[in-house]
Enzyme design. Structure first.
Site, short mmCIF file in Angstrom:
data_model
loop_
_atom_site.label_atom_id
_atom_site.label_comp_id
_atom_site.label_asym_id
_atom_site.label_seq_id
_atom_site.Cartn_x
_atom_site.Cartn_y
_atom_site.Cartn_z
CG HIS A 49 -2.33 -0.27 1.03
ND1 HIS A 49 -3.16 0.30 0.14
CD2 HIS A 49 -3.27 -1.28 1.21
CE1 HIS A 49 -4.35 0.18 -0.25
NE2 HIS A 49 -4.38 -1.12 0.54
CG ASP B 96 -9.76 -8.92 -21.72
OD1 ASP B 96 -9.39 -9.97 -21.47
OD2 ASP B 96 -10.57 -8.40 -22.43
#
Length: 293
Positions: free
Chosen positions: A30, A236
Site C-alpha cells: 500500500h 482483461d
C-alpha cells in the site's frame, strides 16, 4: 518465503487449471498502490498481453506533486487485541438494495448509493448481534479516494496510481444505532462521506485539530472496504473479464472487517466477505443479515 513476500512491492502468482482456466493472485504494498492504483496497473498488464503497444491510461507517479501535510506528534505505539473472527460470505440482492434506496428517496427526497445501503445494513445488524452496552461507542470506518481533490496538484488525476485515500467514518452509541432506522443510518453515512472532503483538505493544509488516522482498533469498530467498483473486475488478459474477484484477508484479526465484492457472474447484487464477529455472535449476526439478503 512469507518474510520475503512481505518485503516485496509487488508479488504475482498465476495458477493454471486442467480445465483451461486460470487464477491470478496479487499481493502489493500500500506504500505504492491503493486498490484503484493496483487495478489500473493490472489493466495495463492486460492491455500489453492483448498486444496493445501502450496503456490506454498513461501512468502518473508524481508523488512529489502532492504536498506533505504536517506530521502530528507521535504518541506511544498502539497495542492490539487479536480476535477469533468467524469468516463467512453473504450476498445482498439488488432487490433488497433497491427497496432501501426507494425508502430513503421517499422519506428524505435524497438519492443514496449501494455502498450507503449495504454499509447501513451491516452496521446495524452487527450492533444488534453483538449487543454492546447501551452507552458503548460503536464506530464505522471506511476509506475513500481523494484523487479528485488533488486535481490542481497532479498532472493527471486519471493516471495517478499511488496510494491516495483518506479515512472517514462515524460514531454512535450502541443504543442509538439499534434504535435508528436504516434510512437514518444511511443519512448518517452520507453525511460522513460529504464531510470527508473538507476533513481531508483541512488535514492537508495543517488545520486539522485531530488525527483522523487514529482509529480505535477494537471490537467496537467496523471497517468496510468496497472492492466492487475499484476496477479489478475490468482486467482483461485476452480471455475476457474475470468471472470472479475475491480478497484473501485470512490473517486480519485485529479489527472487524467487511469487504464488498461483485458476486460471480451472472449473479448481481453485492457479496460480503465477513470477518467481523466472533463465534458467540455469529449466529445472530447471520440471522439479522438474512433479513436483508
Amino acid at each position: 518465503m512469507t518474510h520475503t513476500i512481505h518485503c516485496l512491492i509487488l508479488y504475482v502468482q498465476v495458477t493454471k487449471f486442467t480445465c483451461g482456466g486460470f487464477a491470478v493472485g496479487i499481493c502489493f504494498s500500500h506504500l505504492v498502490f491503493d486498490g484503484q492504483g493496483a487495478a489500473q496497473f493490472l489493466k495495463a498488464v492486460g492491455e500489453m498481453a492483448r498486444g496493445i503497444p501502450e496503456p490506454s491510461i498513461k501512468p502518473i507517479w508524481a508523488r512529489d506533486a502532492i504536498p506533505n501535510p504536517p506530521k502530528p506528534p507521535l504518541g506511544p505505539p498502539p497495542s492490539f487485541t487479536a480476535f477469533n473472527f468467524e469468516k463467512s460470505v453473504v450476498e445482498i440482492s439488488l432487490d433488497s438494495i433497491k427497496r432501501v434506496k426507494d425508502q430513503v428517496a421517499s422519506e428524505t427526497n435524497h438519492k443514496c448509493s449501494t455502498f450507503d445501503v449495504v454499509t447501513a445494513i451491516i452496521f446495524k445488524c452487527r450492533a444488534l448481534a453483538v449487543d454492546f452496552a447501551p452507552d458503548a461507542e460503536v464506530r464505522l470506518g471506511f476509506a475513500a479516494s481523494t484523487r479528485h481533490l488533488l486535481s490542481n496538484a497532479l498532472p493527471s488525476v486519471e493516471g495517478y496510481y499511488g496510494n491516495c485515500v483518506y479515512p472517514g467514518g462515524l460514531t454512535k452509541t450502541s443504543q442509538e444505532l439499534k434504535e435508528a432506522s436504516l434510512v437514518e443510518i444511511v443519512t448518517a453515512i452520507r453525511e460522513a462521506k460529504e464531510a470527508l472532503s473538507s476533513r481531508f483538505l483541512d488535514w492537508l493544509s495543517g488545520g486539522a485539530k485531530e488525527n483522523h488516522y487514529n482509529v480505535s482498533l477494537d471490537y467496537g469498530t467496523l471497517v468496510v472496504t468496497d472492492w466492487s467498483h475499484v476496477g479489478f473486475n475490468e482486467v482483461d488478459y485476452g480471455f475476457g473479464e474475470p468471472s470472479y474477484i475475491f480478497t484473501l484477508n485470512d490473517d486480519v484479526n485485529i479489527v472487524p472487517s467487511v469487504v464488498y465484492l461483485k458476486p460471480p457472474k451472472p449473479k448481481q447484487g453485492i457479496r460480503l466477505v465477513l470477518q467481523c464477529v466472533e463465534g458467540q455472535h455469529s449466529a445472530v449476526f447471520s440471522e439479522e443479515l438474512q433479513k436483508h439478503a
